[in-house]
Design an enzyme around this catalytic site. Structure first.
Site, mmCIF file in Angstrom:
data_model
loop_
_atom_site.group_PDB
_atom_site.id
_atom_site.type_symbol
_atom_site.label_atom_id
_atom_site.label_comp_id
_atom_site.label_asym_id
_atom_site.label_seq_id
_atom_site.Cartn_x
_atom_site.Cartn_y
_atom_site.Cartn_z
ATOM 1 N N GLY A 81 5.792 -29.136 5.853
ATOM 2 C CA GLY A 81 4.900 -29.217 4.688
ATOM 3 C C GLY A 81 5.080 -30.522 3.937
ATOM 4 C CG ASP A 116 14.286 -38.519 -2.802
ATOM 5 O OD1 ASP A 116 13.327 -38.400 -2.007
ATOM 6 O OD2 ASP A 116 14.895 -39.595 -2.968
ATOM 7 N NE ARG A 167 -0.949 -39.995 3.909
ATOM 8 C CZ ARG A 167 0.034 -39.675 4.746
ATOM 9 N NH1 ARG A 167 0.608 -40.603 5.476
ATOM 10 N NH2 ARG A 167 0.438 -38.436 4.858
ATOM 11 N NE ARG A 174 0.173 -33.372 7.674
ATOM 12 C CZ ARG A 174 0.748 -34.545 7.460
ATOM 13 N NH1 ARG A 174 1.542 -35.063 8.366
ATOM 14 N NH2 ARG A 174 0.540 -35.192 6.332
ATOM 15 C CG ASP A 243 5.584 -33.138 11.590
ATOM 16 O OD1 ASP A 243 6.090 -33.117 12.724
ATOM 17 O OD2 ASP A 243 6.044 -33.821 10.667
#
Ligand code: AMP
Ligand code: MG
Length: 479
Positions: A81, A116, A167, A174, A243
Site C-alpha cells: 500500500g 517514516d 506526480r 498496480r 506493485d
C-alpha cells in the site's frame, strides 16, 4: 484544480483516507509549467509550495492512501500500500483523459509499516529527471509536476533534506492492487476493481465476450510495448515488483533505475538486486511473470470453472513472448531507421548487439552513430569499439540493407536520443542540489533530456559517457 475523484467515491474499502503530514517550511524547488498546461491546471492563485507539500489541501481533493499487495523480488507481501504517498484526486484534462495527482513523501499512512512516510530530496529529483526524460523519449510513464522541500530532515544512509514529489499518472492501479483483494478472497471487490480498471483504461473491453480475459490481453500488450521501449533505450527499471507494475502500461516508481552507458545485457545497478533478477535483458521475462500474477488474481472472474479459467489465462500469458517480439522488432526497425521490413532484420539487430559484447560500446552513442554510418561515415561507430574491426562485417551488412532505406539517417536521428539521464550526470546534479542547494546542473540536465533528439552546441559533455567507468556503480531505493 477541478477534481472528480472516482477512486474515492466508487472504491470505498480500497484505500485509507489520510491527510498529509505538516511540512515545517515548504519551498518549491521545481514546478513543471508545461505539464500543468497540458493538464489544464490554472495555478496562478495557488501557493505552490504549500499545495504541493501537502500543507494546503486543494478544494475538491480527497486525500487517500491506496491499498495494494505485491511480489517483491519474487516473495509475496500481502499488504504493502501507499506508505509514503497520497492521492490528491483525479482530474479530467483538456485532452479528455482522467489523470491522478499524487503526492509522494507526504508522511505516514496506515500502510507505512516501519517507514517514516517521507522522501529525500535526492530521490525526488531523480524521479523528476528520469520521468520527464522518459516522457520526452516517448515512453509511457508517470510524470513529475512539482518538487518541494519540506524543511524536515529524513534519515536514510545519511540525513537528507525531506522533499515531496507531485506526480501524475493515468492511474496508480498496480498488479499488486489486484493481488491485494485476490489474496484476501474478496471476490466482490476484485470484480469491482476489474470493472473499474476496464472502464478507466480499456473501456471497449467491457463489451468483449469475456471482459476479464480481454483486460488481461490489453494489459499484456501494454506491458510488452512498454518493456520494448525500455529495452530500446538501455533502461533498467531496477525494481519490477508486481506493485510497481501498472495496469495502464505506464512506467512507475523510479527508484534504483538507470540507463546503461556501455552495452551489457546483464546490466544491474540496483544495490538491492543481488541476484540480478531485474537485469536489463531479464525485463521481458519479468514482465511476463508479473502478468502471470495478474492472471492468477483474475482467475475467479474469468470463469466459474477454475480449469477453464486457467487454460484461457494461460493462453494469454503464453502469447506474451510473441507480443513482446513484435514490439521489440517494431522498435528496433524504428531505431535502425528502417521503413521497410526484411526477413533478415531480426538477425541484423541481434548481430549488432553481439558486436557490442565485451567492446565497451556506449549504447546510446552507438545508435546515434548509425546515422553517420547511413550517411557513409563509419568512423563515429567504429571509434566506439575497443576493437573496431569487431563491427566491420556488420557495417557491410547494414550498408547493403539501407540501400532500400533512403531516409535512414534522418529517421535514426529522430528516433535515437543524444541526451539521456546518464548516471554520472544525474548523480552530479543531485549532489549539487542536495549539498549546496545549487540547481544549475539539475536545470541544465533537465533542459537537455527533455529535448533529447536535438544536438546542442557546447553541450558535448552531456552526450558522453563518464571518462572513468565505475564498475561498482550502484543505485539505491528509498524515495
Ligand atoms: P517502492 O520501493 O516505492 O516500490 O515501495 C515499496 C513499498 O514500501 C510501498 O508499499 C511503499 O509505500 C513502502 N515504502 C517505501 N518507502 C517508504 C517510507 N519511507 N515510508 C513508508 N513506506 C515506504
Ligand atoms: Mg512502489
Amino acid at each position: 484544480m477541478k477534481f472528480d475523484n472516482t477512486y474515492f467515491r466508487d472504491l470505498v474499502g480500497f484505500y485509507a483516507p489520510v491527510d498529509a503530514a505538516l511540512a515545517p517550511d515548504p519551498k518549491l524547488v521545481k514546478f513543471n509549467h508545461a505539464l500543468a498546461d497540458e493538464l489544464g491546471l490554472d495555478v496562478t492563485n495557488l501557493d505552490l509550495a504549500q499545495t504541493f507539500s501537502g500543507n494546503i489541501k486543494p478544494d475538491g481533493a480527497d486525500t487517500l492512501a491506496q491499498a495494494y499487495a505485491g511480489h517483491q523480488f519474487g516473495g509475496f507481501s500481502p499488504q504493502l500500500g501507499d506508505g509514503r504517498a497520497l492521492l490528491l484526486g483525479e482530474i479530467i484534462i483538456p485532452a479528455g483523459n482522467r489523470i491522478d495527482i499524487q503526492l509522494k513523501g507526504s508522511g505516514r499512512t496506515p500502510f507505512s509499516r516501519n517507514g517514516d512516510g517521507k522522501a529525500g530530496l535526492g530521490p525526488v529529483l531523480r524521479e523528476y529527471l528520469v520521468a520527464e526524460a522518459m516522457h520526452a523519449l516517448g515512453v509511457p510513464t508517470t510524470r513529475a509536476l512539482a518538487a518541494v522541500t519540506t524543511g524536515a530532515r529524513v534519515q536514510r544512509q545519511t540525513a537528507q533534506n525531506g522533499a515531496v514529489l507531485t506526480r501524475t499518472a493515468a492511474s496508480h492501479i498496480r498488479v499488486g492492487t489486484f493481488q491485494f483483494f485476490a489474496a484476501r478472497g474478496e471476490l466482490e471487490k476484485l470484480k469491482q476493481l476489474a470493472d473499474y480498471t476496464i472502464n478507466r483504461h480499456y473501456p471497449d473491453a467491457a463489451t468483449a465476450e469475456n471482459p476479464y480475459i480481454e483486460l488481461l490481453k490489453r494489459v499484456s500488450n501494454a506491458q510488452a510495448y512498454l518493456i520494448a521501449k525500455w529495452v530500446g533505450l538501455g533502461f533498467i527499471h531496477g525494481v519490477m515488483n508486481t506493485d510497481n507494475s501498472t495496469l495502464s502500461g505506464e512506467t512507475i516508481d523510479y527508484g534504483p533505475c538507470a540507463f546503461m552507458d556501455h552495452y551489457d545485457a546483464n546490466a544491474v545497478f540496483s544495490s538491492i538486486d543481488q541476484q540480478g533478477r531485474y537485469a536489463y535483458s531479464n525485463q521481458p521475462l519479468i514482465a511476463r511473470w508479473n502478468l502471470a500474477r495478474l492472471a492468477e488474481s483474475l482467475i475467479p472472474l474469468i470463469n466459474d470453472d477454475p480449469d477453464t479459467a486457467i487454460s484461457q489465462a494461460t493462453e494469454i500469458i503464453d502469447a506474451f513472448s510473441a507480443q513482446y517480439e513484435f514490439h521489440w522488432l517494431t522498435e528496433m526497425r524504428r531505431k535502425f531507421g528502417f521503413e521497410t521490413q526484411h526477413s533478415n532484420d531480426e538477425n541484423l539487430f541481434d548481430t549488432f548487439f553481439e558486436t557490442m559484447n565485451d567492446n565497451m560500446v556506449d549504447f546510446t552513442l552507438a545508435f546515434r552513430a548509425l546515422a553517420d554510418l547511413a550517411d557513409g561515415n563509419a568512423t563515429s561507430l567504429r571509434d566506439l569499439y575497443l576493437t573496431p574491426t569487431a563491427v566491420d562485417d556488420w557495417i557491410e551488412q547494414f550498408q547493403s540493407r539501407i540501400q532500400s532505406e533512403p531516409n535512414a539517417s534522418q529517421n535514426i536521428r529522430a528516433a535515437n536520443p543524444i541526451y539521456i539521464p546518464r548516471n554520472h550526470l544525474v548523480e552530479a546534479a543531485l549532489k549539487a542540489a542536495e549539498e549546496d542547494g545549487d540547481y544549475a546542473q539539475f536545470e541544465q540536465l533537465l533542459a537537455l533530456i527533455t529535448n533529447p533528439f536535438t544536438e546542442q552546441n557546447g553541450k558535448e559533455v552531456y552526450a558522453k559517457p563518464p571518462l572513468m567507468v565505475d564498475p561498482n556503480y550502484k543505485t539505491f531505493c528509498g524515495t
